[in-house]
Design an enzyme around this catalytic site. Structure first.
Site, PDB file in Angstrom:
ATOM      1  N   ASP A 166      -5.113  -7.354   6.036  1.00  0.00           N
ATOM      2  CA  ASP A 166      -4.369  -8.103   4.822  1.00  0.00           C
ATOM      3  C   ASP A 166      -3.040  -8.466   5.324  1.00  0.00           C
ATOM      4  O   ASP A 166      -2.755  -8.375   6.291  1.00  0.00           O
ATOM      5  CB  ASP A 166      -4.158  -7.037   3.612  1.00  0.00           C
ATOM      6  CG  ASP A 166      -4.029  -7.353   2.206  1.00  0.00           C
ATOM      7  OD1 ASP A 166      -3.725  -8.589   2.193  1.00  0.00           O
ATOM      8  OD2 ASP A 166      -4.186  -6.698   1.278  1.00  0.00           O
TER       9      ASP A 166
ATOM     10  N   GLU B 122       0.083  -6.717  -7.755  1.00  0.00           N
ATOM     11  CA  GLU B 122       0.262  -5.709  -6.782  1.00  0.00           C
ATOM     12  C   GLU B 122       1.458  -4.761  -7.157  1.00  0.00           C
ATOM     13  O   GLU B 122       1.336  -4.100  -8.436  1.00  0.00           O
ATOM     14  CB  GLU B 122       0.598  -6.461  -5.459  1.00  0.00           C
ATOM     15  CG  GLU B 122      -0.640  -7.226  -4.788  1.00  0.00           C
ATOM     16  CD  GLU B 122      -0.523  -7.668  -3.418  1.00  0.00           C
ATOM     17  OE1 GLU B 122      -0.248  -6.849  -2.705  1.00  0.00           O
ATOM     18  OE2 GLU B 122      -0.705  -8.827  -3.015  1.00  0.00           O
TER      19      GLU B 122
END
Length: 893
Positions: free
Chosen positions: A329, A529
């Site tokens: 990521d 997020e």
């Protein structure tokens, strides 16, 4: 602090025990005493030899025989479009390019679809023309198409995953995946970073809406369906045909199970729970032929997933039999102790095959190449990673049909927002709606009557779409960014007008002629997020504007239908009490007309569409999330998973308690840090000349080792090494502090001194420029000052004896006086120095300033500026694009 400093010099020598010790220093109560290692033999066995085809392996063998080590290392790196030109990508033999959450062609977030295709073509042409004896290998071009190709203007934006979970329909999900792949492929991109198959267990998590369900069985069913939709059905000619894309299941593993629902946090669960709950979606996806898996930011019992060899290699590649490749990521390697975003052999040795290094690709390339030569990374590990990457590229037909060089001619860019896709999205909206309350049979409404539609959310297409829309947060869009889309109000108005009724919009619920019913649309604003993490599940604490409107309408005798937009179930008992009917509409996407399809009757009085959605998450009875017992039993639910009324069902909910049960004594709007933890949605960042890192472990070090930090129940223990400037920030989504300043509030900081400062110490809030709205040429931005204005707190800190506790009261008006911009503060607490200094942050909050509190002197231009400090907020790793190598010009090829 000795543990942190000890490891800093022992990265390659002790890549195991030292950093595990650091991670265990300050763990929440109930955590295991030592980090755990997974036992692959306890996990279910996966299918054998999926993705292995003799013809493919022979092709890969021949290709690898021609490749140099430098070319192999290049294949293992993914850069962001904002930091690399096509020519550079070819020069360094990179394997992949991504368009990150705030990156777009030529730095323009609202680029036309043709510009996306042009950019993809440019990269692929450069890769194909890679001469001078080098092997030409097509690129994987990745994008976050998590609910349609939502980064591209004009695309069909489907409901978020939480809504798809409420449909409980794998066939529908498969069709949505198919349509998404079609639109992504039309722009020349060939890799979708989807689906997220997290099993969210604490809905305070900011990514809950990316999860299909809290139920692992439902997640397993829908994960395979979405993979088949994106890639096609394994074993058929449809598999990875021209209008499909490579899929990614993410994030491996446990991202939905972190302590307190903190994004990128730590899973403090036993291995059997990791297996039973959080692994559920992976084997069905592997069996369906998924080509890539994204590793997760989170830790499991103190070990970062990007560094957990027992899970990446032992379980995923070994026990599960996954033969595709594992992608990292965004700069996740920077969060591994002993690593930086520029250098991390640990993650490669753990089993990561491709590093997502958006802006650090050049350094990662050089360092990785050197570490292979030094033997730090075995060459066999490189060969395994490259074989997996090339296998995926061959299976995706990139060598025989490079999509950007020979773009599709059957549909082209017209497929974006295709009417059939929009009709599918509208169907998904109506089938995902969950009816929680319908007292007196208020619904469905008569479209021939007079209907009042209330609330800004009814006319805000961006709010109904949520995060990961146009940009990362999805919070900076206008309706002009959604050509062809339909707002909730527009969908209602169109149906009512067609039936001969009257639909009026009023933001505040005012009317001249009494309506027969009011549809009040409200809910969460977009986030993504960790900026969506919460301390509690109470909707809109401290602000009850919509609630007062609902109560006023109810007192006036107007039936109230509440349409709630949210990325998670929330505590809305007051709103449920004020409404006659209540609909959970989730985040429906671009086709808001699907709500009118269900709420309104046909003109002839018949039911157009009944409710069919059922909760895929338990709805909380209190402001805290539901709890799961060892046997899977759920406690604390108002509405159980699977609940959902239809028009045939008659029920009376009754009045609900509006007491805020079990709420922690923390008000997230005023408290920044307390009890050894930062409050949601804030995060702690360490920043120095080499960049920033978000604090996700109990102990971490800034990229250039200028600053180290350790968290425990007593506070945040920060130590500046004197190796250049370092900065401690509490940061997140930008907030407006002007009202607090007008109320004479101060930033109150309780601290303890460990070492007196040897250089000036500056403190203050830092403004954040709206990254989705770059300043116009020649005009600049209000946040782009050469150096953010701060206050000099050196004397106050130096007067505090070592080991003693002190309190700073810094009135917000003091920051305004020195020029700080308080209307858009991305980092309300920023503390920085270039000298040696040790300081424990015990508590930080906004509080009433004592009378006669004076203002410290403004910070003067210092060595920080001369050291080349960059300015602007580091509030998040994707809060803005890096300075683009593309901005304002086309590529020179």
């Amino acid at each position: 602090m000795k543990h942190v400093i000890l490891y800093a010099g022992a990265r390659r020598v002790a890549a195991g025990s030292a950093w595990l010790l650091i991670a265990a220093l300050a763990r929440p109560s109930g955590a295991l005493a030592a980090p755990a290692v997974a036992h692959p033999n306890l996990w279910p066995a996966g299918p054998k030899n999926v993705l292995i085809e003799p013809r493919v392996e022979r092709f890969v063998d021949a290709l690898m025989a021609r490749m140099t080590l430098a070319e192999k290392v290049g294949q293992m790196i993914q850069a962001d479009i904002s930091t690399i030109t096509p020519r550079q990508a070819a020069k360094y033999h990179l394997g992949s390019i991504l368009a990150g959450g705030n990156s777009a062609p030529y730095g323009h977030l609202r680029a036309a679809p043709a510009e996306w295709l042009e950019l993809a073509n440019a990269y692929q042409r450069a890769a194909a023309a890679n001469g001078s004896g080098h092997v030409a290998i097509p690129l994987l071009l990745g994008i976050d198409a998590v609910h349609g190709d939502a980064r591209v203007r004009g695309a069909t934006i489907f409901p978020q995953n939480i809504a798809l979970g409420a449909t409980h329909d794998p066939q529908l999900v498969r069709k949505i995946g198919r349509a998404t792949a079609d639109e992504v492929a039309s722009t020349g991109f060939n890799w979708a970073f989807a689906p997220t198959i997290a099993v969210a267990r604490d809905t305070r998590w900011g990514r809950t809406y990316e999860s299909y369900s809290e139920n692992p069985r439902l997640v397993a069913r829908l994960s395979a369906a979405m993979v088949e939709g994106l890639q096609g059905k394994l074993g058929t000619p449809d598999y990875l045909s021209a209008d499909h894309t490579v899929a990614t299941v993410k994030h491996f593993i446990g991202d939905g199970g972190t302590f307190d629902g903190r994004d990128q946090g730590d899973d403090l669960i036993p291995e059997k729970t990791l297996i039973r709950v959080h692994a559920a979606g992976y084997l069905p996806a592997i069996d369906a032929g998924v080509l890539t898996v994204m590793a997760s930011y989170n830790s499991w019992q103190g070990v970062k997933m990007h560094a957990n060899k027992s899970l990446l290699t032992g379980v995923l590649k070994g026990r599960f039999g996954f033969n595709g490749f594992i992608i990292g990521d965004w700069d996740a390697q920077a969060e591994i102790p002993g690593c930086t975003k520029f250098d991390c052999p640990t993650t490669i040795n753990a089993g990561l095959d491709m590093i997502m290094a958006p802006d650090s690709w050049r350094q990662i390339y050089r360092n990785t190449l050197a570490e292979v030569h030094e033997g730090v990374i075995p060459e066999a590990r490189i060969d395994d990673a490259v074989r997996r990457i090339l296998r995926v590229k061959v299976l995706a037909n990139l060598f025989t049909r490079p999509p950007a060089i020979h773009p599709r001619t059957s549909a082209g860019l017209d497929v974006l927002g295709d009417p059939a896709h929009r009709a599918l999205a509208r169907r998904a909206v109506r089938e995902s709606l969950v009816l929680l309350k319908n007292d007196g049979g208020v619904l469905p409404l008569n479209p021939k009557g007079r209907i009042l539609v209330v609330g800004h959310a009814a006319v805000d297409i961006g709010q109904q779409c949520g995060g990961w829309t146009i940009d990362w947060q999805g919070a900076h869009n206008t309706n002009a960014d959604f050509p062809g889309a339909t707002s909730i109000y527009a969908g209602i108005r169109d149906e009512v007008d067609a039936a001969g009724g009257v639909a009026k919009y009023s933001r505040n619920g005012h009317y001249k002629r009494k309506p027969e019913a009011a549809i009040v649309v409200f809910g969460e604003h977009p986030y993504a997020e960790y900026e969506g993490d919460r301390e509690t599940l109470e909707y809109d604490p401290g602000h009850h504007h919509i609630l007062r409107i609902m109560q006023r309408l109810h007192r006036a005798g107007v039936p109230v239908v509440a349409v709630f937009l949210s990325g998670r179930p929330m505590w809305v008992n007051p709103q449920l009490n004020a409404a006659d009917a209540f609909v959970a509409a989730w985040l429906p996407g671009s086709e808001g007309g699907g709500i009118a399809d269900v709420l309104l009757r046909k003109a002839d009085g018949r039911i157009r569409h009944d409710f069919s959605g059922r909760l895929s998450f338990s709805w909380p009875a209190t402001v805290m999330p539901v709890r799961f017992g060892a046997n899977g039993a759920v406690r604390g639910a108002l509405f159980p998973r699977g609940y959902g009324l239809t028009y045939e069902q008659h029920s009376h909910l009754g009045r609900l308690s509006e007491a805020r049960h079990a709420a922690p004594d923390v008000h997230a709007r005023n408290v920044l840090f307390a009890g050894g933890r930062v409050t949601s949605p804030w995060s702690v960042f360490l920043r120095d000349r080499r960049g920033s890192v978000r604090m996700t472990l109990p102990a971490q070090i800034s990229p250039a080792h200028a600053l180290s930090l350790r968290l425990d129940r007593n506070g945040a223990h920060a130590a500046w090494s004197g190796k250049g400037w370092g900065e401690l920030r509490i940061a997140g989504r930008a907030v407006d502090l002007t009202r607090r300043a007008g109320l004479n509030l101060a930033l109150e900081i309780r601290y303890r001194i460990g070492l007196s400062p040897s250089s000036p110490v500056e403190l203050g809030p830092v403004c954040e420029r709206p990254y989705a709205s770059p300043p116009q040429a020649g005009r600049g931005s209000r946040c782009d000052a050469p150096r953010p204005p701060m206050l000099d707190v050196t004397q106050a800190l130096a007067r505090t004896p070592i080991g003693a506790t002190g309190v700073l009261f810094l009135p917000l008006r003091c920051f305004a006086r020195v020029g700080a911009l308080l209307d858009r503060v991305g980092a309300p607490l920023t503390l920085r120095t270039a000298g040696r200094f040790a300081f424990t942050l015990i508590d930080a909050r906004f509080a009433s300033a004592p009378r006669a509190t004076s203002c410290p002197a403004p910070a003067s231009p210092s060595a920080l500026t001369r050291a080349g400090e960059s300015t602007g907020s580091a509030a998040s790793r994707r809060a803005r694009s890096h300075r683009s190598v593309q901005t304002g010009r086309k590529f020179r090829l």
